[in-house]
Design a protein around this motif. Sequence first.
Motif, PDB file in Angstrom:
ATOM      1  N   SER A  82       0.841  -1.182   0.000  1.00  0.00           N
ATOM      2  CA  SER A  82       0.000   0.000   0.000  1.00  0.00           C
ATOM      3  C   SER A  82       0.886   1.246   0.000  1.00  0.00           C
ATOM      4  N   GLY A  83       0.542   2.211  -0.853  1.00  0.00           N
ATOM      5  CA  GLY A  83       1.320   3.446  -0.905  1.00  0.00           C
ATOM      6  C   GLY A  83       2.505   3.395  -1.853  1.00  0.00           C
ATOM      7  N   SER A  84       2.686   2.268  -2.557  1.00  0.00           N
ATOM      8  CA  SER A  84       3.860   2.152  -3.429  1.00  0.00           C
ATOM      9  C   SER A  84       3.668   2.848  -4.784  1.00  0.00           C
ATOM     10  N   GLY A  85       2.440   3.304  -5.056  1.00  0.00           N
ATOM     11  CA  GLY A  85       2.212   4.051  -6.292  1.00  0.00           C
ATOM     12  C   GLY A  85       1.438   3.297  -7.358  1.00  0.00           C
ATOM     13  N   LYS A  86       0.862   2.153  -7.000  1.00  0.00           N
ATOM     14  CA  LYS A  86       0.170   1.314  -7.987  1.00  0.00           C
ATOM     15  C   LYS A  86      -1.022   2.023  -8.629  1.00  0.00           C
ATOM     16  N   THR A  87      -1.884   2.596  -7.782  1.00  0.00           N
ATOM     17  CA  THR A  87      -3.090   3.238  -8.314  1.00  0.00           C
ATOM     18  C   THR A  87      -2.718   4.450  -9.165  1.00  0.00           C
ATOM     19  N   THR A  88      -1.758   5.218  -8.698  1.00  0.00           N
ATOM     20  CA  THR A  88      -1.307   6.378  -9.472  1.00  0.00           C
ATOM     21  C   THR A  88      -0.804   5.925 -10.845  1.00  0.00           C
ATOM     22  N   LEU A  89      -0.018   4.861 -10.847  1.00  0.00           N
ATOM     23  CA  LEU A  89       0.526   4.361 -12.116  1.00  0.00           C
ATOM     24  C   LEU A  89      -0.596   3.857 -13.027  1.00  0.00           C
TER      25      LEU A  89
HETATM   26  N1  LIG Z   1      -4.406  12.745  -4.935  1.00  0.00           N
HETATM   27  C1  LIG Z   1      -3.310  12.623  -4.186  1.00  0.00           C
HETATM   28  N2  LIG Z   1      -2.714  13.699  -3.632  1.00  0.00           N
HETATM   29  C2  LIG Z   1      -1.594  13.564  -2.874  1.00  0.00           C
HETATM   30  N3  LIG Z   1      -0.977  12.402  -2.638  1.00  0.00           N
HETATM   31  C3  LIG Z   1      -1.522  11.296  -3.163  1.00  0.00           C
HETATM   32  C4  LIG Z   1      -2.715  11.342  -3.962  1.00  0.00           C
HETATM   33  N4  LIG Z   1      -3.022  10.073  -4.345  1.00  0.00           N
HETATM   34  C5  LIG Z   1      -2.068   9.287  -3.811  1.00  0.00           C
HETATM   35  N5  LIG Z   1      -1.171  10.016  -3.106  1.00  0.00           N
HETATM   36  C6  LIG Z   1       0.041   9.490  -2.420  1.00  0.00           C
HETATM   37  O1  LIG Z   1       0.850   8.844  -3.386  1.00  0.00           O
HETATM   38  C7  LIG Z   1       1.429   7.656  -2.873  1.00  0.00           C
HETATM   39  C8  LIG Z   1       1.041   6.483  -3.771  1.00  0.00           C
HETATM   40  O2  LIG Z   1      -0.361   6.277  -3.659  1.00  0.00           O
HETATM   41  P1  LIG Z   1      -1.142   5.229  -4.553  1.00  0.00           P
HETATM   42  O3  LIG Z   1      -0.791   5.440  -5.968  1.00  0.00           O
HETATM   43  O4  LIG Z   1      -2.571   5.317  -4.174  1.00  0.00           O
HETATM   44  O5  LIG Z   1      -0.490   3.860  -4.035  1.00  0.00           O
HETATM   45  P2  LIG Z   1      -1.090   2.385  -3.934  1.00  0.00           P
HETATM   46  O6  LIG Z   1      -2.207   2.251  -4.901  1.00  0.00           O
HETATM   47  O7  LIG Z   1       0.080   1.496  -4.215  1.00  0.00           O
HETATM   48  O8  LIG Z   1      -1.548   2.223  -2.513  1.00  0.00           O
HETATM   49  C9  LIG Z   1       0.941   7.529  -1.440  1.00  0.00           C
HETATM   50  O9  LIG Z   1       1.941   8.045  -0.603  1.00  0.00           O
HETATM   51  C10 LIG Z   1      -0.294   8.405  -1.407  1.00  0.00           C
HETATM   52  O10 LIG Z   1      -0.496   8.929  -0.143  1.00  0.00           O
END
Ligand SMILES: Nc1ncnc2c1ncn2[C@@H]1O[C@H](COP(=O)(O)OP(=O)(O)O)[C@@H](O)[C@H]1O
Length: 240
Positions: free
Chosen positions: A44-51
């Motif tokens: 969790s928090g590794s950037g998967k959803t963002t990617l």
């Molecule tokens: N909209 C946002 N604004 C600021 N920080 C974000 C946002 N979305 C995600 N983050 C941060 O980016 C990092 C990666 O999040 P995310 O891509 O959701 O990871 P995962 O899906 O692997 O849990 C985390 O530290 C999260 O807190």
Amino acid sequence: MTQTVLTAANITHTYELGPHQVTVLHDINIEIRAGEVLLLAGPSGSGKTTLLQILGCLLKPTSGQVIVCGERASGRDSEALAALRLRYFGFVFQAYNLFPVLTATENVMVALDLLGVGKQQAMERARALLIKVGLGERLDSYPSQLSGGQRQRVAIARSMAAGPPILMADEPTAALDAESGQKAMQLFCALAKQNHAVVIVTHDPRIFHLADRIIHLEDGRITRCETAPRRWPHEKESAG
Ligand SMILES: Nc1ncnc2c1ncn2[C@@H]1O[C@H](COP(=O)(O)OP(=O)(O)O)[C@@H](O)[C@H]1O
Ligand SMILES: [Mg+2]
């Protein structure tokens, strides 16, 4: 020969949090091929959803290029990006995102309506898709009348409705029991067999064995990439 349907090159992403900047993806390079089930795994928090959002053209990267079926995503305005998404992607979200006031059939029809498919044809196609995902008995049920696994299958049917070359799912099995999760994965694998690229964000080790490839992320960096042997008997290279 495998066809590349999506290329991401030198992707970085920085979120602005008030005065702070947090870089959550660092120089990511990925090629996605037709017919594969690719997992993006990591804590969790590794950037998967963002990617996944960047690959799916839902979010613009801070830098780097995304090329979808030969079309460059960067430099497009939000309308042009929406058109790109409609043409090339199906999305399955963890929360399913079904409309509560629409039946299973109507939820799938929405995706076809967006493409301008007529009502009668949309209904027939929606029903056929729901039958295919094993919901033939629940065509007229509302989401509240369905189990989590059944809702997930409606969402999968909806994501497939337009026949997109790339399917993306964020933690599709996280909220499901083992059996429903397995069923959902079987559907994704069947889609890959039909030459769709299936990209799944997960930290669910129960599904790792079903992937063709697993890209592991940690702190926004690719740390490891595993390729599994093909698991479908008819695709195994013959010994003779
Ligand atoms: N909209 C946002 N604004 C600021 N920080 C974000 C946002 N979305 C995600 N983050 C941060 O980016 C990092 C990666 O999040 P995310 O891509 O959701 O990871 P995962 O899906 O692997 O849990 C985390 O530290 C999260 O807190
Ligand atoms: Mg996530």
